[in-house]
Design a protein around this motif. Structure first.
Motif, PDB file in Angstrom:
ATOM      1  N   ASP A   8       0.756  -1.211   0.503  1.00 16.91           N
ATOM      2  CA  ASP A   8      -0.110   0.200   0.161  1.00 16.91           C
ATOM      3  C   ASP A   8       0.540   1.280   0.132  1.00 16.91           C
ATOM      4  O   ASP A   8       0.464   2.414  -0.736  1.00 16.91           O
ATOM      5  CB  ASP A   8      -1.156  -0.379   1.445  1.00 16.91           C
ATOM      6  N   ALA A   9       1.780   1.693   0.991  1.00 21.24           N
ATOM      7  CA  ALA A   9       3.042   3.093   0.973  1.00 21.24           C
ATOM      8  C   ALA A   9       3.905   2.313  -0.316  1.00 21.24           C
ATOM      9  O   ALA A   9       3.706   4.207  -0.919  1.00 21.24           O
ATOM     10  CB  ALA A   9       3.834   1.777   1.679  1.00 21.24           C
ATOM     11  N   LEU A  10       3.915   1.730  -1.317  1.00 20.19           N
ATOM     12  CA  LEU A  10       4.551   1.860  -2.523  1.00 20.19           C
ATOM     13  C   LEU A  10       3.270   2.022  -3.310  1.00 20.19           C
ATOM     14  O   LEU A  10       3.870   2.646  -4.434  1.00 20.19           O
ATOM     15  CB  LEU A  10       5.175   0.196  -3.213  1.00 20.19           C
ATOM     16  N   GLU A  11       2.080   2.048  -3.510  1.00 24.11           N
ATOM     17  CA  GLU A  11       0.676   2.455  -4.837  1.00 24.11           C
ATOM     18  C   GLU A  11       0.935   3.674  -3.749  1.00 24.11           C
ATOM     19  O   GLU A  11       1.352   4.672  -4.805  1.00 24.11           O
ATOM     20  CB  GLU A  11      -0.169   1.616  -4.518  1.00 24.11           C
ATOM     21  N   ALA A  12       1.247   4.598  -2.384  1.00 27.88           N
ATOM     22  CA  ALA A  12       0.588   5.526  -2.319  1.00 27.88           C
ATOM     23  C   ALA A  12       2.033   6.017  -2.561  1.00 27.88           C
ATOM     24  O   ALA A  12       1.466   7.809  -3.400  1.00 27.88           O
ATOM     25  CB  ALA A  12       0.478   5.715  -0.895  1.00 27.88           C
ATOM     26  N   THR A  13       2.950   5.438  -2.685  1.00 24.71           N
ATOM     27  CA  THR A  13       4.425   6.913  -3.541  1.00 24.71           C
ATOM     28  C   THR A  13       3.873   7.192  -5.129  1.00 24.71           C
ATOM     29  O   THR A  13       4.869   8.187  -5.553  1.00 24.71           O
ATOM     30  CB  THR A  13       5.733   6.578  -3.292  1.00 24.71           C
ATOM     31  N   TRP A  14       3.859   5.777  -4.981  1.00 26.99           N
ATOM     32  CA  TRP A  14       3.887   6.219  -6.781  1.00 26.99           C
ATOM     33  C   TRP A  14       2.148   7.087  -7.303  1.00 26.99           C
ATOM     34  O   TRP A  14       2.689   8.082  -8.298  1.00 26.99           O
ATOM     35  CB  TRP A  14       3.032   4.829  -7.905  1.00 26.99           C
ATOM     36  N   LYS A  15       1.797   7.167  -6.624  1.00 28.96           N
ATOM     37  CA  LYS A  15      -0.050   7.962  -6.733  1.00 28.96           C
ATOM     38  C   LYS A  15       0.272   9.372  -6.977  1.00 28.96           C
ATOM     39  O   LYS A  15      -0.037  10.456  -7.741  1.00 28.96           O
ATOM     40  CB  LYS A  15      -0.821   7.611  -5.512  1.00 28.96           C
ATOM     41  N   PHE A  16       1.699   9.738  -5.763  1.00 28.10           N
ATOM     42  CA  PHE A  16       2.382  10.901  -5.993  1.00 28.10           C
ATOM     43  C   PHE A  16       3.359  11.683  -6.657  1.00 28.10           C
ATOM     44  O   PHE A  16       3.250  12.499  -7.164  1.00 28.10           O
ATOM     45  CB  PHE A  16       3.431  11.626  -4.280  1.00 28.10           C
ATOM     46  N   VAL A  17       3.247  10.773  -7.503  1.00 28.15           N
ATOM     47  CA  VAL A  17       4.790  11.270  -8.205  1.00 28.15           C
ATOM     48  C   VAL A  17       4.034  10.642 -10.038  1.00 28.15           C
ATOM     49  O   VAL A  17       4.389  11.443 -10.600  1.00 28.15           O
ATOM     50  CB  VAL A  17       6.868  10.214  -8.453  1.00 28.15           C
ATOM     51  N   GLN A  18       2.814  10.402  -9.735  1.00 29.60           N
ATOM     52  CA  GLN A  18       2.132  10.078 -11.343  1.00 29.60           C
ATOM     53  C   GLN A  18       1.929  10.769 -11.936  1.00 29.60           C
ATOM     54  O   GLN A  18       2.394  11.300 -13.422  1.00 29.60           O
ATOM     55  CB  GLN A  18       0.974   8.763 -11.099  1.00 29.60           C
ATOM     56  N   PRO A  19       0.947  12.360 -11.011  1.00 27.27           N
ATOM     57  CA  PRO A  19       0.965  13.612 -11.465  1.00 27.27           C
ATOM     58  C   PRO A  19       2.348  14.741 -12.674  1.00 27.27           C
ATOM     59  O   PRO A  19       2.124  14.973 -13.686  1.00 27.27           O
ATOM     60  CB  PRO A  19       0.221  14.789 -11.036  1.00 27.27           C
ATOM     61  N   LEU A  20       3.364  14.414 -11.962  1.00 26.29           N
ATOM     62  CA  LEU A  20       4.542  14.553 -12.566  1.00 26.29           C
ATOM     63  C   LEU A  20       4.569  14.166 -13.544  1.00 26.29           C
ATOM     64  O   LEU A  20       5.451  14.508 -15.303  1.00 26.29           O
ATOM     65  CB  LEU A  20       5.772  14.332 -12.021  1.00 26.29           C
ATOM     66  N   LEU A  21       4.454  12.544 -14.122  1.00 28.92           N
ATOM     67  CA  LEU A  21       4.980  11.419 -15.381  1.00 28.92           C
ATOM     68  C   LEU A  21       4.204  12.020 -16.185  1.00 28.92           C
ATOM     69  O   LEU A  21       4.376  12.250 -17.403  1.00 28.92           O
ATOM     70  CB  LEU A  21       5.029  10.466 -15.206  1.00 28.92           C
ATOM     71  N   ASP A  22       2.750  12.100 -15.668  1.00 25.04           N
ATOM     72  CA  ASP A  22       1.614  12.069 -16.555  1.00 25.04           C
ATOM     73  C   ASP A  22       1.822  14.128 -17.157  1.00 25.04           C
ATOM     74  O   ASP A  22       1.989  14.067 -18.612  1.00 25.04           O
ATOM     75  CB  ASP A  22       0.388  12.819 -16.076  1.00 25.04           C
TER      76      ASP A  22
END
Ligand SMILES: NC(=O)c1ccc[n+]([C@@H]2O[C@H](COP(=O)([O-])OP(=O)(O)OC[C@H]3O[C@@H](n4cnc5c(N)ncnc54)[C@H](OP(=O)(O)O)[C@@H]3O)[C@@H](O)[C@H]2O)c1
Length: 511
Positions: free
Chosen positions: A447-461
């Motif tokens: 769950d922590a892994l997904e939460a960190t990806w959730k934070f960085v995803q808008p930058l990638l987008d």
């Protein structure tokens, strides 16, 4: 931790012919052996496609140990005795049918080495195999725990974006329980990172100050002096955000910012870290412009020697827009940290290799001393992750003599001061041992892994949708684009530069 506390086991390394096994994993296992931390009955089975016999694999691993182990000067006799525990199996890792050979070999090893059917599978292969290997192992029943345990350690990168991370998590959870999955982040194995928990929660003096009332801002730096070396192909599809920020740096943010856990166990600590990631303020398009600086190193002369620019590196596209530097300002929207900026930066080809956390405290509420007295308003607590692990507090001190002249002094502690009294394990050593004992505290929960990806995803987008968004050049050997200095707002606020630029000039250049 002594061997009697660990069950007998076999460590199965997929990707055993690769660099990580050679440089880190087998040297770490050897160091555990030297420390007498391995269980009495223990075996390693290396698996990859390359053909080795047990003996030729042992010879190659000996070379790695001689170069990279802490106990590299061990006697030949010890090394030979250890290497008898190493075995090798060549299979086509992508072929499900070949996993029957793994099962067969493990059954044999259990009998020969008495390893009790306890297995740790270490995935040190290209990430495309991370969903496949566990699935194929499960097809042989090697995921099932009864009286024996079955654990998988997975190397980074764990996904390349939020979607792929979720997919990988789901695919693993089809055959394994979350508590069988150990997602490794080697930064968490570093002594000073773990010492953060002790500094914060075993001392009465820091925690009362550890909040928005007393802390002005926090800086976290992970600088590398090397470039992409021979990993250009991998790195060009990754970049600093995926390679360093999503994992290592956000994990450190989690430990710095978390609330005190209920107890010092894996569930409580990981619950608190997760809450931090969930409280990270999302970065929308406008924020990316304002709060995130990307850079890419350009060619430069470093001490009279030509240093290649990133686009000249092997495996890198000549027009690449991959960031080798990233600095960002982020906020944690909770009661403890409301309004306190966290400045995070990482980069390749910076002047030095250093990872550190700097806690900047607010100035004293009133200035009693005249303007002529040169006071620093910035008490800093510096937690050095690498190299020269340690902790340092910068405070003002009166210079001896009449009047009130002051100077900044450092109260410091270096782990190297303890080296005669204590053994300092390498990160992989510590983390492997934790997995052997079933302690997942320092591993990353799904769950922590997904939460960190959730934070960085808008930058990638954002960067995908705005390919022309600024990417600033910085000369190899400098501290990154000068524009990153402006990210830190406020009078007398700036990044801490543990050493000066090494390149001839620190010019700013837009790519
Ligand atoms: N090296 C590091 O310092 C480091 C640090 C952090 C994370 N990692 C991660 O750890 C993993 C391993 O890194 P590494 O540096 O050891 O990589 P590497 O040197 O390229 O080794 C990859 C290993 O995977 C094996 N392999 C099995 N099936 C394969 C296939 N279908 N295609 C290609 N290789 C296959 C290779 O052996 P055969 O060709 O014999 O099958 C080799 O043993 C990577 O995911 C990497 O991102 C590495």
């Amino acid at each position: 931790m002594k061997s009697k506390d660990i069950k007998d086991l076999a460590l199965i390394i997929f990707g055993a012919s690769g660099d990580l096994t050679y440089r880190k994993l087998i040297p770490a296992v050897f160091d555990l052996y030297k420390q007498k931390s391995l269980p009495a009955n223990f075996a390693v089975l290396g698996v990859a496609r390359t053909s080795f016999t047990d003996d030729s694999f042992r010879e190659k691993m000996k070379e790695g140990i001689r170069q990279f182990a802490t106990a590299k000067d061990a006697l030949d006799g010890e090394l030979n005795e250890f290497c008898q525990k190493l075995h090798y199996l060549s299979i086509n890792t992508e072929k499900e049918g070949d996993y029957a050979k793994v099962k067969e070999r493990l059954d044999k090893l259990d009998k020969e080495a008495d390893t009790g059917g306890n297995y740790i599978f270490y995935l040190s292969t290209p990430p495309s195999l991370y969903p496949l290997i566990p699935k194929y192992l499960a097809s042989q029943g090697l995921n099932r725990q009864g009286n024996s345990f079955r654990r998988i350690i997975i190397e980074k990168p764990f996904g390349t974006d939020l979607k792929s991370a979720i997919e990988l998590n789901s695919s693993l959870l089809e055959n394994y329980e979350e508590d069988q999955i150990y997602r490794i982040d080697h930064y968490m194995g570093k002594e000073t990172v773990q010492n953060l928990l002790v500094t914060r929660f075993a001392n009465g003096i820091y925690e009362p100050l550890w909040n928005r009332n007393y802390i002005d801002h926090i800086e976290i730096t992970a600088a590398e002096s090397i470039g992409v070396e021979n990993r250009g192909g991998y790195y060009d599809n990754s970049g600093a955000l995926r390679d360093m920020v999503q994992n290592h740096l956000l994990q450190i943010v989690g430990l710095v910012a978390m609330e005190p856990p209920m107890s010092i166990d894996s569930v409580s600590i990981r619950n608190e870290k997760l809450k931090v990631f969930q409280a990270l303020r999302p970065l929308s398009g406008e924020d990316v412009f304002k709060n995130v600086i990307r850079g890419q190193y350009t060619a430069a002369n470093i001490k009279g020697k030509y240093a290649k620019g990133y686009r000249e590196e092997k495996g890198v596209a000549p027009e690449s827009r991959t960031e080798t530097y990233l600095a960002m300002k982020l906020f944690i929207d909770n009661w403890r940290w409301g309004g306190v900026p966290f400045y995070v930066r990482t980069g390749k080809r910076l002047p030095t290799r250093v990872s550190e956390i700097v806690i900047h405290f607010k100035p004293a509420p009133q200035r009693l001393f005249p303007e002529s007295v040169n006071l620093s308003d910035d008490n800093q607590l510096i937690i050095r992750v690498q190299p020269d692990e340690g902790i340092l507090l910068k405070t003002n001190m009166k210079v001896p003599g009449s009047g009130f002249q002051t100077n900044t002094v450092n109260m410091d502690f270096h782990y190297s001061q303890l080296k005669d009294a204590y053994y300092l394990p390498e990160a992989y050593e510590r983390l492997l041992l934790d997995c052997m004992t079933g302690d997942s505290t320092l591993y990353v929960r799904g769950d922590a892994l997904e939460a960190t990806w959730k934070f960085v995803q808008p930058l990638l987008d954002f960067w995908k949708d705005n390919p022309d968004a600024p990417l600033h050049g910085y000369p190899a050997g400098s501290w990154g684009p000068n524009v990153a200095d402006d990210l830190i707002e406020g009078k007398d606020r700036h990044w801490r530069y543990p050493c000066k630029n090494l390149s001839d000039d620190g010019i700013y250049c837009e790519l």
